[in-house]
Scaffold this motif. Structure first.
Motif, short mmCIF file in Angstrom:
data_model
loop_
_atom_site.label_atom_id
_atom_site.label_comp_id
_atom_site.label_asym_id
_atom_site.label_seq_id
_atom_site.Cartn_x
_atom_site.Cartn_y
_atom_site.Cartn_z
N UNK A 327 0.86 -1.19 0.00
CA UNK A 327 0.00 0.00 0.00
C UNK A 327 0.89 1.23 0.00
N UNK A 328 0.58 2.19 -0.89
CA UNK A 328 1.44 3.36 -1.07
C UNK A 328 0.65 4.66 -0.89
N UNK A 329 1.34 5.67 -0.41
CA UNK A 329 0.86 7.06 -0.39
C UNK A 329 1.85 7.84 -1.25
N UNK A 330 1.39 8.42 -2.36
CA UNK A 330 2.34 9.06 -3.27
C UNK A 330 2.97 10.31 -2.67
N UNK A 331 2.42 10.80 -1.55
CA UNK A 331 3.06 11.94 -0.87
C UNK A 331 4.34 11.51 -0.16
N UNK A 332 4.57 10.19 -0.08
CA UNK A 332 5.81 9.67 0.50
C UNK A 332 6.76 9.14 -0.57
N UNK A 333 6.50 9.43 -1.84
CA UNK A 333 7.34 8.89 -2.90
C UNK A 333 8.71 9.56 -2.88
N UNK A 334 9.68 8.87 -3.46
CA UNK A 334 11.04 9.40 -3.53
C UNK A 334 11.20 10.26 -4.77
N UNK A 335 11.97 11.32 -4.63
CA UNK A 335 12.27 12.18 -5.78
C UNK A 335 13.53 11.72 -6.50
N UNK A 336 14.16 10.65 -5.99
CA UNK A 336 15.36 10.11 -6.62
C UNK A 336 14.96 9.24 -7.81
N UNK A 337 14.63 9.90 -8.91
CA UNK A 337 14.09 9.18 -10.07
C UNK A 337 15.16 8.36 -10.78
N UNK A 338 16.42 8.55 -10.43
CA UNK A 338 17.50 7.76 -11.03
C UNK A 338 17.86 6.54 -10.19
N UNK A 339 17.02 6.27 -9.15
CA UNK A 339 17.29 5.12 -8.29
C UNK A 339 17.24 3.83 -9.09
N UNK A 340 18.21 2.97 -8.86
CA UNK A 340 18.27 1.67 -9.54
C UNK A 340 18.30 0.56 -8.50
N UNK A 341 17.30 -0.36 -8.52
CA UNK A 341 17.31 -1.46 -7.56
C UNK A 341 18.57 -2.30 -7.70
N UNK A 342 19.05 -2.80 -6.57
CA UNK A 342 20.23 -3.66 -6.59
C UNK A 342 19.86 -4.99 -7.24
N UNK A 343 20.69 -5.48 -8.19
CA UNK A 343 20.36 -6.77 -8.82
C UNK A 343 20.38 -7.90 -7.81
#
Length: 474
Positions: A327-343
């Motif tokens: 469950x998500x609240x978009x007001x808590x989203x990250x602004x780090x749009x270049x985030x890459x999940x660790x493989x």
């Protein structure tokens, strides 16, 4: 006036107090989360305070229907009738868990279940190029029998227009077909008895045997003027139905976009979920200047198979291949749009392998979700999840199909599993709750469309033995 609308008219209008949130975590423990969504959920699904006057002061929990009726007769609320939250409180005691009855059975896997906005129609999509639309108010009589042409592998998604005049369906190709549901033709064979107009989402379709990508998810906007689609070329597409052309293409993710939807009725915000394990939020009002996501939602450890919006432009849920709904609240989203999940450090494919036990309770250290719901399994296909209807339940529940052939229902606030519906013999890819009645329909790879209701016979019929089928896995 449809039977659905008459039922709604008996349960009209208003709202009613707050509680803390239980967050079901992957480590097996629980932690309390006091968040706005728990208060909003309880306001929508708790009875008016006046209804509680018939109870002892210290009594908590559900108010019985008899006492609520007595309170209404005594006009304890000052309204002389039930509010919408009173109706939801009553209906939440009667979940659609009885039965089921078999609506239909086909020779191929069922992939899609979808009620229309008023609940009068139901759409079921099957792997072998077949879509059936049933008239729910007329005893599940077939309203339209659609045979698709030029289909690749399976029907991946369908969507009914808000006015219920048109249906679009997608496949593993960049062409979405649109069908006139309101025409007088019951049998609709593509380009034989009716024209299924092809809406091209790619300009590279000169060679129809060499499609460049497929579409996994397609949805109408609330006003019915646009379509949003997620594709295997990692992109999101927006199609303008009036201009009959693409209005937007977003290179949105680093892997397949399995799920997309408009966040609310304005159409400004779009949610997307991808195999790169991220949900993203796209704001079209500022997209022209930035060309980037408004933010990302980090938390899943594996790819996302499905998303559903609460309809308020703030909250959404996502189903993940890490065997969890978040469950998500978009007001808590990250602004780090270049985030890459660790493989990941292990080899795993959800289509034919069980989820590794050693990572089952692992958590993402950057998890931004409000709550996690576990118990179901997300294997072999893109299992879908949803919020329960606002009108009959106050969106108090989350429900999902499961690869263990069941449907699971969770309480949004407590995180508890409140029901498990067992009947099917193969994965339940999709299921849909009637917008007004205590009725839920599940569709599975055994080809069966099953209808769960309250009331019902209380026992499940013996499963129908599947007729000879060629099993395909996608």
């Amino acid at each position: 006036m449809s039977r659905s609308r008459r039922f709604l008219d008996a349960c009209e209008s208003s709202r009613g107090d707050g509680i803390h949130h239980i967050d079901q975590r992957g480590d097996g423990g629980t932690s309390c989360l006091d968040h706005e969504i728990s208060q909003l959920t309880n306001i929508r699904s708790n009875p008016h305070n006046g209804m509680r006057q018939l109870l002892p002061r210290k009594a908590r929990g559900p108010v019985s229907p008899v006492k609520m009726l007595a309170a209404r007769e005594g006009n304890y609320t000052g309204r002389g009738r039930f509010s919408s939250s009173d109706c939801c409180h009553l209906l939440n005691r009667y979940l659609p868990t009885n039965g089921p009855s078999v609506v239909d059975q086909m020779r191929s896997c069922a992939y899609v279940s979808q009620f229309s906005a008023d609940g009068s129609l139901f759409v079921a999509g099957f792997q072998e190029s077949h879509i059936r639309i049933y008239n729910v108010d007329q005893g599940w009589k077939i309203h339209k029998d659609i045979r698709a042409k030029s289909l690749r592998w399976t029907i991946t998604d369908t969507s009914l227009s808000p006015d219920q005049r048109f249906l679009v369906y997608s496949s593993i190709s960049p062409i979405v077909h649109i069908v006139d549901v309101g025409s007088g033709m019951k049998q609709s064979v593509a380009n034989v008895t009716e024209i299924h107009e092809g809406l091209e989402f790619s300009s590279l379709t000169d060679d129809y045997d060499d499609y460049t990508f497929g579409i996994f998810s397609v949805k109408f906007s609330t006003d019915g003027r646009e379509l949003v689609a997620g594709s295997s070329d990692n992109s999101i597409y927006v199609y303008d139905l009036e201009a009959r052309r693409l209005s937007l293409q977003i290179p949105a993710h680093t892997s397949d976009v399995n799920a997309v939807c408009f966040a609310d009725e304005t159409g400004h915000l779009i949610y997307s979920g991808s195999d790169d394990s991220l949900c993203k939020v796209w704001d079209r009002r500022c997209f022209g200047t930035r060309g980037q996501a408004a933010g990302i939602l980090i938390g899943h450890l594996e790819g996302i198979t499905s998303i559903d919006t609460r309809g308020d432009g703030r909250y959404l849920i996502s189903n993940g291949k890490d065997q969890a709904i978040k469950l998500w609240d978009i007001r808590k989203m990250s602004s780090n749009i270049n985030y890459s999940p660790r493989p990941r450090s292990y080899d795993w494919d959800y289509r034919w392998m069980d989820y590794p036990e050693h990572v089952r309770n692992k958590r993402n250290p950057h998890d931004l979700s409000l709550a996690t719901y576990k118990g179901h399994s997300v294997l072999r296909t893109l299992i879908r999840c949803y919020f329960s209807p606002a009108h009959s339940t106050g969106q108090k529940f989350i429900y999902t199909g499961s690869s263990d052939s069941s449907v699971y229902i969770y309480d949004v606030v407590s995180g508890a599993q409140v029901a498990k519906l067992d009947y099917h013999q193969e994965p339940v890819r999709d299921c849909n709750w009637h917008p007004y009645y205590p009725m839920l329909v599940s569709s599975a790879w055994d080809g069966i469309i099953a209808n769960w209701e309250f009331p019902g016979p209380g026992t499940s019929p013996l499963p129908v033995k599947p007729r000879g089928r060629r099993w395909r896995r996608f």
